[in-house]
Write a protein that holds these residues in place. Structure first.
Motif, short mmCIF file in Angstrom:
data_model
loop_
_atom_site.label_atom_id
_atom_site.label_comp_id
_atom_site.label_asym_id
_atom_site.label_seq_id
_atom_site.Cartn_x
_atom_site.Cartn_y
_atom_site.Cartn_z
N VAL A 1 104.80 -42.28 -36.50
CA VAL A 1 105.04 -42.13 -35.32
C VAL A 1 106.59 -42.78 -35.01
CG1 VAL A 1 104.48 -42.86 -33.03
CG2 VAL A 1 102.79 -42.21 -34.39
N CYS A 2 106.73 -43.73 -35.57
CA CYS A 2 108.31 -44.27 -35.40
C CYS A 2 109.37 -43.32 -36.14
CB CYS A 2 108.37 -45.76 -35.99
SG CYS A 2 107.54 -47.11 -34.99
N ILE A 3 109.17 -42.85 -37.21
CA ILE A 3 109.99 -41.92 -37.97
C ILE A 3 110.00 -40.51 -37.10
CG2 ILE A 3 110.08 -40.17 -39.78
CD1 ILE A 3 108.92 -42.50 -41.57
N TYR B 1 113.21 -38.79 -35.15
CA TYR B 1 113.76 -37.60 -35.28
C TYR B 1 113.98 -36.99 -33.90
CZ TYR B 1 112.52 -36.93 -40.27
OH TYR B 1 112.42 -37.11 -41.36
N LEU B 2 113.22 -37.33 -33.09
CA LEU B 2 113.46 -36.94 -31.57
C LEU B 2 114.90 -37.39 -31.12
CD1 LEU B 2 110.06 -37.13 -29.70
CD2 LEU B 2 111.57 -35.47 -30.13
N LEU B 3 115.18 -38.63 -31.61
CA LEU B 3 116.47 -39.30 -31.08
C LEU B 3 117.63 -38.53 -31.80
CD1 LEU B 3 117.39 -41.66 -29.54
CD2 LEU B 3 117.32 -42.98 -31.56
N VAL C 1 111.32 -30.97 -36.19
CA VAL C 1 110.77 -31.90 -37.24
C VAL C 1 110.07 -33.07 -36.87
CG1 VAL C 1 111.92 -33.16 -39.26
CG2 VAL C 1 112.90 -31.44 -38.65
N ALA C 2 110.31 -33.33 -35.47
CA ALA C 2 109.49 -34.80 -34.99
C ALA C 2 108.20 -34.14 -34.72
CB ALA C 2 109.86 -34.93 -33.84
N TYR D 1 101.91 -35.51 -40.84
CA TYR D 1 101.58 -36.94 -41.37
C TYR D 1 100.47 -37.40 -40.63
CZ TYR D 1 105.40 -36.11 -44.69
OH TYR D 1 105.98 -35.47 -45.78
N VAL D 2 100.94 -37.76 -39.19
CA VAL D 2 99.90 -38.49 -38.41
C VAL D 2 98.39 -37.83 -38.13
CG1 VAL D 2 99.76 -39.52 -36.33
CG2 VAL D 2 101.93 -39.86 -37.23
#
Length: 191
Positions: free
Chosen positions: A44-46, A50-52, A58-59, A66-67
């Motif tokens: 989730v942090c990754i 990507y959103l940032l 991709v986010a 993955y999640v």
């Protein structure tokens, strides 16, 4: 929406610290289920990183694949296997584990050195000299990623799904075999 640079840096630092703490939780916790949950937190942090970076597709793919799939599959397989946990972490370390740790740490430090000392803007301008910055922003990344996944990377994409399916079937088979052995032992002692 244009936000101040300090806001992005603050969010980036929070996400990076979450990544580091989550990764340490994955590695150091002895309970495998908790490690898998921390792995989901890292994913989730990754995706928030990507959103940032304005990579919305991709986010979303990170969250969904993955999640939503891989981490749930890992938790499902771990709960099916249900192995006993070891309480002491360093008792089971061997010389090979120490060599592997040293090798991985040295590779990490070497890559970190290369990444931090590389001027990425010069590399980009050398590989794409005729591309204007406005054209880079206007490229439709979702369409490009979709076409690449369904043309050039179709075989690896399908192979990954088959590997995940085989892993799930293997986990179910192992869990059933252990449960059958336990039932046979209980039946033997009940007579």
């Amino acid at each position: 929406m244009k936000l101040p640079e300090s806001f992005y840096e603050t969010i980036f630092l929070f996400l990076e610290s979450g990544l580091i703490l989550g990764s340490l939780g994955v590695i150091l916790l002895t309970n495998i289920v908790y490690s898998a949950l921390f792995l989901g937190f890292v994913f989730v942090c990754i995706s928030l990183l990507y959103l940032l970076l304005n990579a919305d597709f991709v986010a979303a793919a990170q969250i969904l694949i993955y999640v939503g799939a891989v981490n749930v599959l890992i938790i499902f397989a771990v709960m099916l296997i249900n192995k006993k946990q070891y309480s002491n972490f360093f008792v089971y370390w061997t010389i090979g584990d120490g060599i592997t740790l040293t090798l991985c740490t040295s590779i990490f430090l070497l890559l970190n050195n290369f990444i931090s000392n590389t001027s990425w803007s010069k590399i980009f301008l050398m590989t794409k000299p005729n591309l204007v910055v406005k054209d880079i922003i206007l490229i439709n990344t979702v369409r490009h990623i979709g076409s690449e996944l369904l043309t050039e990377f179709l075989l690896p994409f399908e192979l990954m799904s088959i590997i995940l399916l085989v892993a799930l079937i293997g986990a179910i088979t192992l869990a059933r075999r252990e449960k059958k052995i336990e039932l046979e032992k209980n039946d033997f002692f009940n007579f």
